[in-house]
Structures are given as structure tokens and as C-alpha cells.
Design a protein around this motif. Sequence first.
Motif, PDB file in Angstrom:
ATOM      1  N   ASN A 239      -3.482  14.214   0.055  1.00  0.00           N
ATOM      2  CA  ASN A 239      -2.817  13.298   0.979  1.00  0.00           C
ATOM      3  C   ASN A 239      -3.631  12.010   1.102  1.00  0.00           C
ATOM      4  OD1 ASN A 239      -0.690  15.011   1.549  1.00  0.00           O
ATOM      5  ND2 ASN A 239      -1.699  15.934   3.296  1.00  0.00           N
ATOM      6  N   GLY A 240      -2.929  10.881   1.088  1.00  0.00           N
ATOM      7  CA  GLY A 240      -3.578   9.585   1.157  1.00  0.00           C
ATOM      8  C   GLY A 240      -3.825   8.971  -0.205  1.00  0.00           C
ATOM      9  N   SER A 241      -3.554   9.724  -1.278  1.00  0.00           N
ATOM     10  CA  SER A 241      -3.741   9.174  -2.622  1.00  0.00           C
ATOM     11  C   SER A 241      -2.895   7.923  -2.796  1.00  0.00           C
ATOM     12  CB  SER A 241      -3.346  10.193  -3.695  1.00  0.00           C
ATOM     13  OG  SER A 241      -4.188  11.315  -3.683  1.00  0.00           O
ATOM     14  N   THR A 242      -3.444   6.938  -3.505  1.00  0.00           N
ATOM     15  CA  THR A 242      -2.721   5.688  -3.728  1.00  0.00           C
ATOM     16  C   THR A 242      -1.725   5.855  -4.877  1.00  0.00           C
ATOM     17  OG1 THR A 242      -4.431   4.866  -5.216  1.00  0.00           O
ATOM     18  CG2 THR A 242      -4.605   4.243  -2.893  1.00  0.00           C
ATOM     19  N   VAL A 243      -0.678   5.045  -4.843  1.00  0.00           N
ATOM     20  CA  VAL A 243       0.313   4.985  -5.901  1.00  0.00           C
ATOM     21  C   VAL A 243       0.190   3.607  -6.521  1.00  0.00           C
ATOM     22  CG1 VAL A 243       2.783   5.056  -6.440  1.00  0.00           C
ATOM     23  CG2 VAL A 243       1.856   6.544  -4.639  1.00  0.00           C
ATOM     24  N   SER A 244       0.054   3.575  -7.843  1.00  0.00           N
ATOM     25  CA  SER A 244      -0.068   2.261  -8.518  1.00  0.00           C
ATOM     26  C   SER A 244       0.796   2.211  -9.745  1.00  0.00           C
ATOM     27  CB  SER A 244      -1.527   1.977  -8.865  1.00  0.00           C
ATOM     28  OG  SER A 244      -2.047   2.989  -9.685  1.00  0.00           O
TER      29      SER A 244
ATOM     30  N   GLY B 106      -3.836  12.187   5.097  1.00  0.00           N
ATOM     31  CA  GLY B 106      -5.249  12.491   4.884  1.00  0.00           C
ATOM     32  C   GLY B 106      -6.147  11.612   5.726  1.00  0.00           C
ATOM     33  N   ASP B 107      -7.073  10.893   5.088  1.00  0.00           N
ATOM     34  CA  ASP B 107      -8.034  10.047   5.801  1.00  0.00           C
ATOM     35  C   ASP B 107      -7.366   8.927   6.600  1.00  0.00           C
ATOM     36  OD1 ASP B 107     -10.087  11.590   4.815  1.00  0.00           O
ATOM     37  OD2 ASP B 107     -10.602  10.206   3.187  1.00  0.00           O
ATOM     38  N   LEU B 108      -6.125   8.556   6.235  1.00  0.00           N
ATOM     39  CA  LEU B 108      -5.396   7.526   6.990  1.00  0.00           C
ATOM     40  C   LEU B 108      -4.799   8.084   8.280  1.00  0.00           C
ATOM     41  CD1 LEU B 108      -3.440   5.685   4.148  1.00  0.00           C
ATOM     42  CD2 LEU B 108      -5.525   4.928   5.294  1.00  0.00           C
TER      43      LEU B 108
ATOM     44  N   ASP C  49       0.847  -1.187   0.000  1.00  0.00           N
ATOM     45  CA  ASP C  49       0.000   0.000   0.000  1.00  0.00           C
ATOM     46  C   ASP C  49       0.888   1.246   0.000  1.00  0.00           C
ATOM     47  OD1 ASP C  49      -2.092   1.784   0.166  1.00  0.00           O
ATOM     48  OD2 ASP C  49      -2.834   1.063   2.096  1.00  0.00           O
ATOM     49  N   LEU C  50       1.130   1.791  -1.188  1.00  0.00           N
ATOM     50  CA  LEU C  50       1.928   3.003  -1.361  1.00  0.00           C
ATOM     51  C   LEU C  50       0.982   4.195  -1.393  1.00  0.00           C
ATOM     52  CD1 LEU C  50       4.229   1.686  -4.202  1.00  0.00           C
ATOM     53  CD2 LEU C  50       5.026   2.403  -1.948  1.00  0.00           C
ATOM     54  N   ARG C  51       1.276   5.200  -0.576  1.00  0.00           N
ATOM     55  CA  ARG C  51       0.420   6.382  -0.480  1.00  0.00           C
ATOM     56  C   ARG C  51       1.249   7.652  -0.508  1.00  0.00           C
ATOM     57  NH1 ARG C  51      -5.185   5.416   0.941  1.00  0.00           N
ATOM     58  NH2 ARG C  51      -5.346   3.142   0.977  1.00  0.00           N
ATOM     59  N   ILE C  52       0.585   8.741  -0.871  1.00  0.00           N
ATOM     60  CA  ILE C  52       1.195  10.067  -0.845  1.00  0.00           C
ATOM     61  C   ILE C  52       0.859  10.721   0.490  1.00  0.00           C
ATOM     62  CG2 ILE C  52       1.251  12.363  -1.897  1.00  0.00           C
ATOM     63  CD1 ILE C  52       2.367  10.096  -3.683  1.00  0.00           C
ATOM     64  N   GLY C  53       1.862  11.301   1.107  1.00  0.00           N
ATOM     65  CA  GLY C  53       1.662  12.041   2.349  1.00  0.00           C
ATOM     66  C   GLY C  53       2.493  13.308   2.348  1.00  0.00           C
ATOM     67  N   THR C  54       2.148  14.215   3.250  1.00  0.00           N
ATOM     68  CA  THR C  54       2.885  15.475   3.388  1.00  0.00           C
ATOM     69  C   THR C  54       3.580  15.494   4.741  1.00  0.00           C
ATOM     70  OG1 THR C  54       1.307  16.669   1.997  1.00  0.00           O
ATOM     71  CG2 THR C  54       2.684  17.996   3.467  1.00  0.00           C
ATOM     72  N   ILE C  55       4.881  15.763   4.715  1.00  0.00           N
ATOM     73  CA  ILE C  55       5.660  15.849   5.953  1.00  0.00           C
ATOM     74  C   ILE C  55       5.250  17.126   6.681  1.00  0.00           C
ATOM     75  CG2 ILE C  55       7.969  16.061   6.946  1.00  0.00           C
ATOM     76  CD1 ILE C  55       9.001  14.554   4.416  1.00  0.00           C
ATOM     77  N   ILE C  56       4.774  16.969   7.924  1.00  0.00           N
ATOM     78  CA  ILE C  56       4.323  18.146   8.686  1.00  0.00           C
ATOM     79  C   ILE C  56       5.218  18.446   9.895  1.00  0.00           C
ATOM     80  CG2 ILE C  56       1.929  17.948   7.903  1.00  0.00           C
ATOM     81  CD1 ILE C  56       1.308  16.780  10.742  1.00  0.00           C
ATOM     82  N   GLU C  57       6.114  17.513  10.217  1.00  0.00           N
ATOM     83  CA  GLU C  57       7.028  17.741  11.345  1.00  0.00           C
ATOM     84  C   GLU C  57       8.317  16.971  11.084  1.00  0.00           C
ATOM     85  OE1 GLU C  57       7.027  16.724  16.095  1.00  0.00           O
ATOM     86  OE2 GLU C  57       5.098  17.264  15.178  1.00  0.00           O
ATOM     87  N   VAL C  58       9.453  17.623  11.380  1.00  0.00           N
ATOM     88  CA  VAL C  58      10.776  17.005  11.209  1.00  0.00           C
ATOM     89  C   VAL C  58      11.590  17.292  12.458  1.00  0.00           C
ATOM     90  CG1 VAL C  58      12.863  16.868   9.801  1.00  0.00           C
ATOM     91  CG2 VAL C  58      10.685  17.489   8.721  1.00  0.00           C
ATOM     92  N   ASN C  59      12.135  16.226  13.052  1.00  0.00           N
ATOM     93  CA  ASN C  59      12.968  16.381  14.252  1.00  0.00           C
ATOM     94  C   ASN C  59      14.247  15.575  14.099  1.00  0.00           C
ATOM     95  OD1 ASN C  59      11.095  17.912  16.057  1.00  0.00           O
ATOM     96  ND2 ASN C  59       9.812  16.137  15.654  1.00  0.00           N
ATOM     97  N   ASP C  60      15.282  15.991  14.806  1.00  0.00           N
ATOM     98  CA  ASP C  60      16.518  15.213  14.857  1.00  0.00           C
ATOM     99  C   ASP C  60      16.259  13.903  15.580  1.00  0.00           C
ATOM    100  OD1 ASP C  60      18.104  17.164  13.557  1.00  0.00           O
ATOM    101  OD2 ASP C  60      18.332  18.255  15.445  1.00  0.00           O
ATOM    102  N   PHE C  61      17.078  12.895  15.302  1.00  0.00           N
ATOM    103  CA  PHE C  61      16.951  11.575  15.921  1.00  0.00           C
ATOM    104  C   PHE C  61      18.331  11.141  16.412  1.00  0.00           C
ATOM    105  CE2 PHE C  61      15.347   6.951  15.008  1.00  0.00           C
ATOM    106  CZ  PHE C  61      15.253   6.710  16.355  1.00  0.00           C
ATOM    107  N   PRO C  62      18.821  11.760  17.506  1.00  0.00           N
ATOM    108  CA  PRO C  62      20.180  11.487  17.981  1.00  0.00           C
ATOM    109  C   PRO C  62      20.399  10.051  18.442  1.00  0.00           C
ATOM    110  CG  PRO C  62      18.991  12.868  19.549  1.00  0.00           C
ATOM    111  CD  PRO C  62      18.118  12.741  18.332  1.00  0.00           C
ATOM    112  N   GLU C  63      19.322   9.325  18.796  1.00  0.00           N
ATOM    113  CA  GLU C  63      19.472   7.938  19.261  1.00  0.00           C
ATOM    114  C   GLU C  63      19.686   6.944  18.118  1.00  0.00           C
ATOM    115  OE1 GLU C  63      16.905  10.332  21.951  1.00  0.00           O
ATOM    116  OE2 GLU C  63      16.705   9.776  19.853  1.00  0.00           O
TER     117      GLU C  63
ATOM    118  N   VAL D 230       5.256   3.472   2.082  1.00  0.00           N
ATOM    119  CA  VAL D 230       4.514   2.227   2.299  1.00  0.00           C
ATOM    120  C   VAL D 230       3.836   2.367   3.660  1.00  0.00           C
ATOM    121  CG1 VAL D 230       4.666  -0.279   2.582  1.00  0.00           C
ATOM    122  CG2 VAL D 230       6.199   0.892   0.975  1.00  0.00           C
ATOM    123  N   VAL D 231       2.501   2.225   3.686  1.00  0.00           N
ATOM    124  CA  VAL D 231       1.765   2.465   4.927  1.00  0.00           C
ATOM    125  C   VAL D 231       1.210   1.193   5.558  1.00  0.00           C
ATOM    126  CG1 VAL D 231       1.191   4.839   4.327  1.00  0.00           C
ATOM    127  CG2 VAL D 231      -0.391   2.987   3.703  1.00  0.00           C
ATOM    128  N   ASN D 232       1.446   0.029   4.941  1.00  0.00           N
ATOM    129  CA  ASN D 232       0.859  -1.192   5.509  1.00  0.00           C
ATOM    130  C   ASN D 232       1.901  -2.195   6.015  1.00  0.00           C
ATOM    131  OD1 ASN D 232       1.574  -1.851   2.831  1.00  0.00           O
ATOM    132  ND2 ASN D 232      -0.047  -3.369   2.654  1.00  0.00           N
TER     133      ASN D 232
END
Length: 111
Positions: A106-111, A41-43, A14-28, A69-71
Motif C-alpha cells: 500500500n502506498g506504492s507509486t504508479v508511473s 500505507g505510510d500515507l 501522485d497516483l498510488r496503490i491503496g487497499t479498500i478497508i471500509e465500504v459504506n452506502d452514501f444515500p446523500e 490520485v492522492v494529491n
Amino acid sequence: MDKIITFEDFTKVDLRIGTIIEVNDFPEARNPAYLLVIDFGDLGLKKSSAQITKRYQKDELLQRQIVAVVNFPKKQIATFMSECLVVGAVDGKDVILLHPENKVKNGSTVS
């Protein structure tokens, strides 16, 4: 090409389109990475880690649409639980994010 799959195998991804709304460092993280919150979106919102710090600055990623990939089942990465897999092309050790050419819902499928 040594890994042949069937069309039925592909349809399970299940490939979907999404929009990044938050970005943080991941020092761990073992390798440099960002923690992303992505709106599908709806997901709903899903979290992911991405080893894209060499190519992208945090401010470049905000409001950027991506393919993911969302699944997949959730996966523990250091202290973080990843809920989706952001898709990119690997160029040596660099990852270039895949994205739609034009803005889509957002949530549109990729095929």
C-alpha cells in the motif's frame, strides 16, 4: 486527442496503490455511490466517494487494491469530504476500477 499535456504535468499527479478497508452506502449523494476508506500505507487512511454501485457490491470491494490520485485538494461531495480520487475506466455509464495485477505494498507509486 485534444488535450495534450507535458511530461512535467503528468509528474505532478501522485497516483498510488491503496487497499479498500471500509465500504459504506452514501444515500446523500446525487448519484448512487459508496463511501470508501482506503489504506495507503505510510500515507495513512484516506476517504473517497465512488460511483461504482452498478458494477460492485460492497463485499467485493473490501480488501481490494485500487489506484487513486492522492494529491488533489479535499473536495466536498454532499455531506462528505473526499480526500482522494479512485481511478477507473469508463465503459458507457459503468466504471471499472483500475488495480495492480499482483498485490503490492500500500502506498506504492504508479508511473
